[in-house]
Design a protein around this motif. Structure first.
Motif, mmCIF file in Angstrom:
data_model
loop_
_atom_site.group_PDB
_atom_site.id
_atom_site.type_symbol
_atom_site.label_atom_id
_atom_site.label_comp_id
_atom_site.label_asym_id
_atom_site.label_seq_id
_atom_site.Cartn_x
_atom_site.Cartn_y
_atom_site.Cartn_z
ATOM 1 N N LYS A 340 -9.041 15.561 8.751
ATOM 2 C CA LYS A 340 -7.875 15.312 7.450
ATOM 3 C C LYS A 340 -8.378 16.446 6.493
ATOM 4 N N GLU A 341 -9.335 16.307 6.023
ATOM 5 C CA GLU A 341 -9.932 17.366 4.811
ATOM 6 C C GLU A 341 -9.681 18.904 5.532
ATOM 7 N N HIS A 342 -10.046 18.788 6.834
ATOM 8 C CA HIS A 342 -10.128 20.446 7.202
ATOM 9 C C HIS A 342 -8.761 20.940 7.473
ATOM 10 N N LEU A 343 -7.667 20.017 7.830
ATOM 11 C CA LEU A 343 -6.378 20.352 8.202
ATOM 12 C C LEU A 343 -5.613 20.626 6.851
ATOM 13 N N LYS A 344 -5.833 19.698 5.806
ATOM 14 C CA LYS A 344 -5.438 19.694 4.283
ATOM 15 C C LYS A 344 -5.529 20.975 3.746
ATOM 16 N N LYS A 345 -6.526 21.630 3.956
ATOM 17 C CA LYS A 345 -7.063 22.885 3.358
ATOM 18 C C LYS A 345 -6.017 24.331 4.016
ATOM 19 N N GLN A 346 -5.242 23.899 5.319
ATOM 20 C CA GLN A 346 -4.361 24.688 5.904
ATOM 21 C C GLN A 346 -2.779 24.466 5.146
ATOM 22 N N LYS A 347 -2.915 23.442 4.227
ATOM 23 C CA LYS A 347 -1.471 23.383 3.542
ATOM 24 C C LYS A 347 -0.701 22.395 4.698
ATOM 25 N N LEU A 348 -1.108 21.892 5.547
ATOM 26 C CA LEU A 348 -0.326 20.972 6.433
ATOM 27 C C LEU A 348 -0.111 19.430 6.029
ATOM 28 N N GLU A 349 0.969 19.214 6.187
ATOM 29 C CA GLU A 349 1.207 17.523 6.111
ATOM 30 C C GLU A 349 0.762 16.760 7.065
ATOM 31 N N VAL A 350 -0.641 16.356 6.592
ATOM 32 C CA VAL A 350 -1.366 15.422 7.499
ATOM 33 C C VAL A 350 -1.591 14.221 6.958
ATOM 34 N N ARG A 351 -1.370 13.030 7.937
ATOM 35 C CA ARG A 351 -1.217 11.611 7.711
ATOM 36 C C ARG A 351 -2.131 10.985 8.620
ATOM 37 N N SER A 352 -2.780 9.883 8.478
ATOM 38 C CA SER A 352 -3.326 8.945 9.330
ATOM 39 C C SER A 352 -2.110 7.580 9.515
ATOM 40 N N LEU A 353 -2.248 7.101 10.488
ATOM 41 C CA LEU A 353 -1.249 5.993 10.900
ATOM 42 C C LEU A 353 -1.722 4.741 10.023
ATOM 43 N N ASP A 358 4.598 5.392 7.662
ATOM 44 C CA ASP A 358 4.094 6.474 8.455
ATOM 45 C C ASP A 358 4.686 6.708 9.881
ATOM 46 N N VAL A 359 4.884 5.306 10.291
ATOM 47 C CA VAL A 359 5.717 5.466 11.674
ATOM 48 C C VAL A 359 7.246 6.220 11.380
ATOM 49 N N ARG A 360 7.938 5.736 10.363
ATOM 50 C CA ARG A 360 9.010 6.024 10.131
ATOM 51 C C ARG A 360 9.061 7.563 9.742
ATOM 52 N N ASP A 361 8.132 7.964 8.974
ATOM 53 C CA ASP A 361 8.207 9.471 8.724
ATOM 54 C C ASP A 361 7.704 10.452 9.624
ATOM 55 N N TRP A 362 6.916 9.845 10.400
ATOM 56 C CA TRP A 362 6.624 10.882 11.785
ATOM 57 C C TRP A 362 7.973 10.792 12.572
ATOM 58 N N ASN A 363 8.806 9.724 12.949
ATOM 59 C CA ASN A 363 9.652 9.964 13.597
ATOM 60 C C ASN A 363 10.860 10.709 12.970
ATOM 61 N N ASP A 364 10.978 10.774 11.623
ATOM 62 C CA ASP A 364 12.091 11.483 10.908
ATOM 63 C C ASP A 364 11.494 13.137 10.897
ATOM 64 N N GLY A 365 10.293 13.384 11.360
ATOM 65 C CA GLY A 365 9.701 14.937 11.403
ATOM 66 C C GLY A 365 9.250 15.245 9.909
ATOM 67 N N LYS A 366 8.874 14.334 9.336
ATOM 68 C CA LYS A 366 8.319 14.951 7.799
ATOM 69 C C LYS A 366 6.759 14.780 8.078
ATOM 70 N N ILE A 367 6.083 14.721 9.073
ATOM 71 C CA ILE A 367 4.688 14.914 9.294
ATOM 72 C C ILE A 367 4.307 16.096 10.331
ATOM 73 N N ASP A 368 3.510 16.987 10.049
ATOM 74 C CA ASP A 368 3.062 18.047 10.742
ATOM 75 C C ASP A 368 1.953 17.604 11.772
ATOM 76 N N VAL A 369 0.946 16.774 11.113
ATOM 77 C CA VAL A 369 -0.156 16.212 12.257
ATOM 78 C C VAL A 369 -0.257 14.723 11.718
ATOM 79 N N LEU A 370 -0.340 14.113 12.643
ATOM 80 C CA LEU A 370 -0.444 12.321 12.513
ATOM 81 C C LEU A 370 -1.856 12.169 13.283
ATOM 82 N N LEU A 371 -2.639 11.740 12.551
ATOM 83 C CA LEU A 371 -4.074 11.310 13.013
ATOM 84 C C LEU A 371 -4.055 9.479 13.396
ATOM 85 N N LEU A 372 -4.346 9.418 14.904
ATOM 86 C CA LEU A 372 -4.414 8.064 15.178
ATOM 87 C C LEU A 372 -5.591 7.612 15.913
ATOM 88 N N HIS A 373 -5.991 6.291 15.572
ATOM 89 C CA HIS A 373 -7.127 5.950 16.672
ATOM 90 C C HIS A 373 -6.509 5.233 17.522
#
Length: 454
Positions: A340-353, A358-373
């Motif tokens: 998360k820290e690494h990708l946010k430096k690249q100005k990406l919208e990064v979110r963990s689930l 977060d589910v809704r925003d991912w499905n609506d195309g508002k997240i560049d990278v979604l991190l999931l366990h």
């Protein structure tokens, strides 16, 4: 509101559920088990069913089932109540009159112990979460299952580690009629002891013809389908992204592995139990960071950084996605923070689930990278509308069910685009052994130990 037009296999499953008062629908992941079951419930409401209890993972209970109820024109009139929160809040939701009551599997014991069970139908979303006959939730539910007139068990992975997992799941369907009324009976009929230390058996293996005999026994109450029988999904490709670890990191990796395997060999009776722990440590090393330990061997929260090879490979894959959203599966807690820290430096919208937003925003195309366990990305979570590219940063430590369930978050019914699933694999490490085992479904203790021997 959407009109439900069932596929042929869904029609078969609906009829099976109507014709069998207690059954298992062992449908592939992404096959639309939720809407299929809701259709059965809506039809049964017209006949003989008044109060339905649906048990499942908390996130699925709170989001997927309510969304599906409200989505379809033929189910939107079904009323529901979510049993969650504090004991007082749960009691209040139980007092609410509804057609369907939704409860997380963690609260099943509370429900039974407090004598709140008065349902004439039970549905378990992901029946395999009740595969442990020693678990409190299984023991609680087995007491009250005879009180329910109807039961449906849903799962796409009924036996991820083999047929020893089946007994408790089938017991909830027929109270032991087919596979034995006790676990001991089941083992005597279908299993043989594997690894053992004197009278203590650590592992049970199937008898030579056990699978065939079991499938014949349960075939009348369980319906299963092959993925090929289901709605046609777009093509999926699994691509291995091989990387070379820096020489210093590889030297440290082999030294650590050699030292630990020798240490385990000094006490062979504990080898199998500790092999999984060692594999986890080796996976951390291929990941690039590993938890430090104190003088007594206890894990600390502090991590030691070894290399950045997987981070660099992740950058390459995200760049090659050409601004398409990317889902990244991590396994260790320290990976989440680092990625998360690494990708946010690249100005990406990064979110963990974390929640339904977060589910809704991912499905609506508002997240560049979604991190999931993978453990939080399983069973019933619909993420296929948000993207079609997934990356395994670290594989889930020999857990086939987690691997399959996580992949099925985007490769499932409703996915419109070709799916690509990458695995970042360090050459000459346990990464390669694990990927091979997952691909060939050879998730056995023997395969794990052999990986450590090499």
């Amino acid at each position: 509101m959407t009109e439900f037009k069932p596929h042929d296999y869904q029609k078969k499953a609906i009829n099976f559920g109507l014709d069998h008062k207690k059954c298992g629908l062992l449908l592939p992941m992404g096959a639309g088990k939720t809407v299929t079951t809701l259709t059965i419930i809506s039809l049964l409401k017209l006949i003989d069913t008044e109060k339905v209890l649906i048990i499942g993972p908390v996130r699925v209970i709170k989001s997927t089932w309510p969304e599906e109820i409200e989505k379809w024109s033929h189910t939107r009139d079904l009323t529901y109540s979510i049993i969650a929160g504090t004991p007082k809040q749960r009691e209040k939701t139980l007092q609410k009159k509804a057609d369907i009551y939704l409860i997380g599997k963690e609260n099943v014991t509370w429900l039974v112990d407090n004598k709140y069970f008065d349902f004439d139908m039970v549905v378990i979303d992901e029946l395999s979460t009740f595969k442990n006959p020693k678990s409190q939730r299984f023991r609680a539910l087995r007491k009250v299952m005879p009180l329910a007139d109807r039961f449906i068990g849903l799962t796409g992975t009924p036996a991820p580690k083999g047929i020893p997992d089946l007994w408790s799941q089938i017991y909830l369907i027929d109270q032991g009629e087919r596979l034995g009324r006790t676990l001991t009976q089941f083992r005597e009929r279908y299993l043989i002891p594997g690894r053992r230390n004197g009278m203590i058996v650590y592992e049970w293996k199937p008898q030579q013809d056990a699978e065939e005999r079991i499938y014949k026994k349960i075939g009348d109450v369980c319906m299963s389908l092959d993925q090929a029988d289901c709605a046609k999904l777009p093509p999926v490709q699994y691509l291995k992204k091989s990387i070379e670890l820096p020489q210093k990191a590889m030297t440290e990796y082999h030294a650590f592995k050699r030292e630990k395997v020798l240490e385990l060999d000094n006490n062979k009776s504990l080898l199998a139990a500790n092999a999984g722990v060692l594999c986890g440590q080796l996976l951390q090393m291929t990941s690039g960071e590993i938890y430090k330990r104190d003088q007594l061997g206890n894990k600390l929260e502090e991590v030691a950084t070894i290399h950045a090879a997987k981070l660099e490979a992740l950058d390459d894959l995200i760049e090659s996605a050409n601004q398409n959203p990317v889902m990244v599966f991590y396994y260790f807690k320290h990976e989440l923070k680092r990625i998360k820290e690494h990708l946010k430096k690249q100005k990406l919208e990064v979110r963990s689930l974390e929640n339904e937003d977060d589910v809704r925003d991912w499905n609506d195309g508002k997240i560049d990278v979604l991190l999931l366990h993978p453990a939080s990305a399983g069973h019933g979570l619909n993420l296929q509308r948000g993207g079609h590219i997934a990356i395994w940063y670290t594989l889930p430590n020999w857990n086939l069910e987690l691997y399959q369930q996580a992949n099925a978050r985007i490769y499932r019914q409703g996915q419109k685009q070709n799916v690509t699933i990458y695995q970042i694999i360090a050459r000459g490490t346990v990464d390669e052994d694990m990927l091979n085992a997952l691909e060939h479904k050879n998730i056995t203790q023997k395969a794990l130990i052999e990986a450590l021997r090499r």
